[in-house]
Design a protein around this motif. Structure first.
Motif, mmCIF file in Angstrom:
data_model
loop_
_atom_site.group_PDB
_atom_site.id
_atom_site.type_symbol
_atom_site.label_atom_id
_atom_site.label_comp_id
_atom_site.label_asym_id
_atom_site.label_seq_id
_atom_site.Cartn_x
_atom_site.Cartn_y
_atom_site.Cartn_z
ATOM 1 N N PHE A 79 0.849 -1.185 0.000
ATOM 2 C CA PHE A 79 0.000 0.000 0.000
ATOM 3 C C PHE A 79 0.884 1.235 0.000
ATOM 4 O O PHE A 79 1.749 1.391 0.861
ATOM 5 N N ILE A 80 0.657 2.094 -0.986
ATOM 6 C CA ILE A 80 1.541 3.223 -1.218
ATOM 7 C C ILE A 80 0.800 4.539 -0.970
ATOM 8 O O ILE A 80 -0.242 4.808 -1.586
ATOM 9 N N SER A 81 1.334 5.343 -0.079
ATOM 10 C CA SER A 81 0.775 6.674 0.167
ATOM 11 C C SER A 81 1.258 7.622 -0.932
ATOM 12 O O SER A 81 2.423 7.567 -1.343
ATOM 13 N N PRO A 85 7.853 9.659 -1.312
ATOM 14 C CA PRO A 85 8.691 10.016 -2.458
ATOM 15 C C PRO A 85 8.811 8.826 -3.407
ATOM 16 O O PRO A 85 8.966 7.682 -2.970
ATOM 17 N N PHE A 86 8.758 9.102 -4.704
ATOM 18 C CA PHE A 86 8.768 7.999 -5.663
ATOM 19 C C PHE A 86 10.041 7.162 -5.553
ATOM 20 O O PHE A 86 10.023 5.958 -5.784
ATOM 21 N N ALA A 87 11.129 7.781 -5.163
ATOM 22 C CA ALA A 87 12.388 7.046 -5.020
ATOM 23 C C ALA A 87 12.291 5.931 -3.991
ATOM 24 O O ALA A 87 13.076 4.972 -4.022
ATOM 25 N N ASP A 88 11.324 6.039 -3.070
ATOM 26 C CA ASP A 88 11.163 5.020 -2.032
ATOM 27 C C ASP A 88 10.197 3.905 -2.429
ATOM 28 O O ASP A 88 10.027 2.937 -1.686
ATOM 29 N N VAL A 89 9.558 4.055 -3.593
ATOM 30 C CA VAL A 89 8.585 3.042 -4.015
ATOM 31 C C VAL A 89 9.285 1.773 -4.511
ATOM 32 O O VAL A 89 8.910 0.660 -4.143
ATOM 33 N N THR A 90 10.319 1.939 -5.330
ATOM 34 C CA THR A 90 11.020 0.779 -5.891
ATOM 35 C C THR A 90 11.594 -0.147 -4.824
ATOM 36 O O THR A 90 11.449 -1.375 -4.921
ATOM 37 N N PRO A 91 12.229 0.384 -3.771
ATOM 38 C CA PRO A 91 12.710 -0.517 -2.707
ATOM 39 C C PRO A 91 11.586 -1.332 -2.066
ATOM 40 O O PRO A 91 11.785 -2.498 -1.705
ATOM 41 N N GLN A 92 10.405 -0.735 -1.959
ATOM 42 C CA GLN A 92 9.281 -1.481 -1.405
ATOM 43 C C GLN A 92 8.858 -2.613 -2.333
ATOM 44 O O GLN A 92 8.493 -3.705 -1.884
ATOM 45 N N LEU A 93 8.904 -2.354 -3.632
ATOM 46 C CA LEU A 93 8.600 -3.399 -4.616
ATOM 47 C C LEU A 93 9.557 -4.581 -4.466
ATOM 48 O O LEU A 93 9.148 -5.742 -4.478
ATOM 49 N N ILE A 98 7.601 -8.078 -5.790
ATOM 50 C CA ILE A 98 6.667 -7.787 -6.888
ATOM 51 C C ILE A 98 7.467 -7.259 -8.080
ATOM 52 O O ILE A 98 8.246 -6.319 -7.951
ATOM 53 N N ARG A 99 7.269 -7.860 -9.230
ATOM 54 C CA ARG A 99 8.012 -7.487 -10.441
ATOM 55 C C ARG A 99 7.052 -7.029 -11.540
ATOM 56 O O ARG A 99 5.875 -7.362 -11.522
ATOM 57 N N ALA A 133 -4.721 9.602 -3.440
ATOM 58 C CA ALA A 133 -5.003 8.804 -2.242
ATOM 59 C C ALA A 133 -4.158 7.530 -2.258
ATOM 60 O O ALA A 133 -3.522 7.193 -3.268
ATOM 61 N N THR A 134 -4.147 6.840 -1.132
ATOM 62 C CA THR A 134 -3.394 5.592 -1.024
ATOM 63 C C THR A 134 -3.825 4.602 -2.112
ATOM 64 O O THR A 134 -5.022 4.445 -2.382
ATOM 65 N N TYR A 135 -2.847 3.964 -2.724
ATOM 66 C CA TYR A 135 -3.155 2.977 -3.761
ATOM 67 C C TYR A 135 -2.383 1.688 -3.489
ATOM 68 O O TYR A 135 -1.457 1.642 -2.664
ATOM 69 N N ILE A 136 -2.790 0.644 -4.189
ATOM 70 C CA ILE A 136 -2.199 -0.684 -4.012
ATOM 71 C C ILE A 136 -1.362 -1.035 -5.231
ATOM 72 O O ILE A 136 -1.796 -0.848 -6.368
ATOM 73 N N ILE A 137 -0.156 -1.518 -4.981
ATOM 74 C CA ILE A 137 0.627 -2.191 -6.022
ATOM 75 C C ILE A 137 0.493 -3.680 -5.758
ATOM 76 O O ILE A 137 0.766 -4.148 -4.649
ATOM 77 N N GLN A 138 0.078 -4.402 -6.768
ATOM 78 C CA GLN A 138 -0.271 -5.811 -6.567
ATOM 79 C C GLN A 138 0.260 -6.659 -7.711
ATOM 80 O O GLN A 138 0.188 -6.260 -8.875
ATOM 81 N N GLU A 139 0.799 -7.810 -7.356
ATOM 82 C CA GLU A 139 1.301 -8.698 -8.402
ATOM 83 C C GLU A 139 0.195 -9.010 -9.400
ATOM 84 O O GLU A 139 -0.983 -9.128 -9.050
ATOM 85 N N PHE A 140 0.579 -9.114 -10.664
ATOM 86 C CA PHE A 140 -0.373 -9.457 -11.722
ATOM 87 C C PHE A 140 -0.603 -10.963 -11.698
ATOM 88 O O PHE A 140 0.330 -11.748 -11.869
ATOM 89 N N ILE A 141 -1.834 -11.360 -11.453
ATOM 90 C CA ILE A 141 -2.178 -12.782 -11.387
ATOM 91 C C ILE A 141 -2.516 -13.267 -12.787
ATOM 92 O O ILE A 141 -3.600 -12.987 -13.323
ATOM 93 N N ASP A 142 -1.579 -13.972 -13.379
ATOM 94 C CA ASP A 142 -1.736 -14.415 -14.768
ATOM 95 C C ASP A 142 -2.400 -15.793 -14.805
ATOM 96 O O ASP A 142 -1.813 -16.782 -15.250
ATOM 97 N N MET A 143 -3.619 -15.839 -14.305
ATOM 98 C CA MET A 143 -4.416 -17.054 -14.381
ATOM 99 C C MET A 143 -5.510 -16.846 -15.417
ATOM 100 O O MET A 143 -6.049 -15.741 -15.539
ATOM 101 N N PRO A 144 -5.850 -17.870 -16.176
ATOM 102 C CA PRO A 144 -6.738 -17.689 -17.329
ATOM 103 C C PRO A 144 -8.212 -17.516 -17.012
ATOM 104 O O PRO A 144 -8.995 -17.133 -17.884
ATOM 105 N N CYS A 145 -8.616 -17.772 -15.768
ATOM 106 C CA CYS A 145 -10.044 -17.824 -15.455
ATOM 107 C C CYS A 145 -10.361 -16.901 -14.283
ATOM 108 O O CYS A 145 -9.622 -16.855 -13.303
#
Length: 357
Positions: A79-81, A85-93, A98-99, A133-145
């Motif tokens: 969860f990202i506020s 600072p954007f520079a701190d987002v990548t370390p959280q990833l 999460i890629r 506002a706060t947003y979510i970075i979430q792994e992409f679930i590559d499931m077909p259904c």
């Protein structure tokens, strides 16, 4: 020409699936009034799901849902506020594992607003700088259904019931080896309604010729507002599926609403394996199986009333057990704040163009 226009107008009027919200629900207003009289609370539904703000009717945070679920049942998420600072987002990833590509969406959202699939750092930077506002970075679930399960359980009961089970078919086109993506979309009856939006979102891909048999997903958002199609599978619900959601309900005290789920196949879901819960939606959930093609308007209304009755009974029982309904002013102020917030998101959703979704 005039005949075609009249035909289109008549079809739009009779297609209740796409009626405006208030027009569709107006004939059912008497039921809401009746429950208000019985409970003496306009917000009687707020007691239906004690662990969700406003009972999950509107404005609840997805973070509320995820903290209640075992980590293996939902996607890796951070969860990202917007103040970060954007520079701190990548370390959280990196710490979360999460890629790219991954998805982003508001922590408090609705109807797929500001849901985006992010494929590179520049897109993430653009999204981060625009989000209010706060947003979510979430792994992409590559499931077909993708499926939805509607679940209800009275608080005193050990077992609940699954009242609906549907598969969601995303809006896609299939290549023929000669037509451009723009031509394929223009010739797709389901995609035509969203043509202007699609052209904006996929501008850089429109002249691409898809190889024969290759599919292109126009929207990863599996709802009616983005062209998804629903298949009613309620008749296939088995004991295993009931056991899964009874267990989850007792863990979370989520008693009424809809789970949106990715899985490898419907068969796997029915066996309780290879699935991930994307989110669950509470008192504001629509029983989407009414849009799966089996129901006429009176039958759809009957289904909605059946679900509202279940929600009322769950709320009533919870209230008797000490969980109060929200007071009028508290609920009114919450809805007003939510309205302002979502209006801001809707405007930003139109403006924020990352060329992918």
């Amino acid at each position: 020409m005039l005949f075609n226009v009249e035909k289109a107008i008549i079809q739009r009027i009779t297609d209740w699936h796409n009626w405006p919200f208030y027009l569709f629900y107006f004939p059912l207003g008497y039921a809401w009034v009746w429950y208000y009289i019985k409970t003496r609370s306009l917000w009687f539904f707020t007691a239906s799901n004690p662990t969700l703000t406003f009972g999950g009717f509107e404005g609840e945070a997805k973070s509320e849902m995820y903290t209640q679920l075992p980590s293996e049942l939902y996607p890796k998420s951070i969860f990202i506020s917007p103040a970060l600072p954007f520079a701190d987002v990548t370390p959280q990833l990196l710490r979360a594992g999460i890629r790219y590509p991954f998805v982003v969406k508001p922590d408090v959202g609705m109807k797929g607003l500001l849901f985006r699939k992010i494929v590179n750092e520049q897109q993430l930077k653009t999204y981060h700088s625009a989000m209010p506002a706060t947003y979510i970075i979430q792994e992409f679930i590559d499931m077909p259904c993708e499926v939805s399960v509607f679940y209800c359980r009275k608080p005193a009961n050990c077992k609940g019931s699954i009242t609906a089970f549907i598969e969601k078919k995303l809006l896609e086109v299939t290549g023929n080896g000669s037509s451009t993506l723009e031509a394929l979309i223009s010739n797709n009856a389901e995609a035509k309604e969203f043509l202007s939006t699609i052209k904006k979102q996929h501008a850089k891909d429109l002249q691409t010729v898809l190889p024969a048999g290759e599919t292109f997903c126009i929207s990863h958002i599996a709802n009616l507002y983005n062209g998804a199609r629903f298949v009613d599978l309620t008749s296939e619900v088995n004991d295993t599926l009931h056991q899964i959601f009874d267990t989850i309900s007792h863990q979370t005290q989520f008693l009424y609403g809809r789970y949106d789920i990715k899985c490898q196949s419907v068969e796997d879901m029915l066996q309780g394996k290879n699935f991930i819960i994307l989110e669950f939606n509470g008192a504001g959930s629509v029983p989407n199986h009414i849009h799966a093609g089996k129901y006429n308007l009176p039958q759809a209304y009957k289904e909605i009333l059946k679900h509202w009755k279940a929600m009322y009974e769950i709320s009533r029982d919870n209230c008797k057990n000490g969980i109060p309904y929200w007071g009028f002013l508290k609920g009114y102020r919450f809805l007003q704040n939510s309205k302002r917030y979502f209006n801001k998101l809707k405007q930003l959703d139109k403006e924020l163009d990352l060329n992918v979704r």
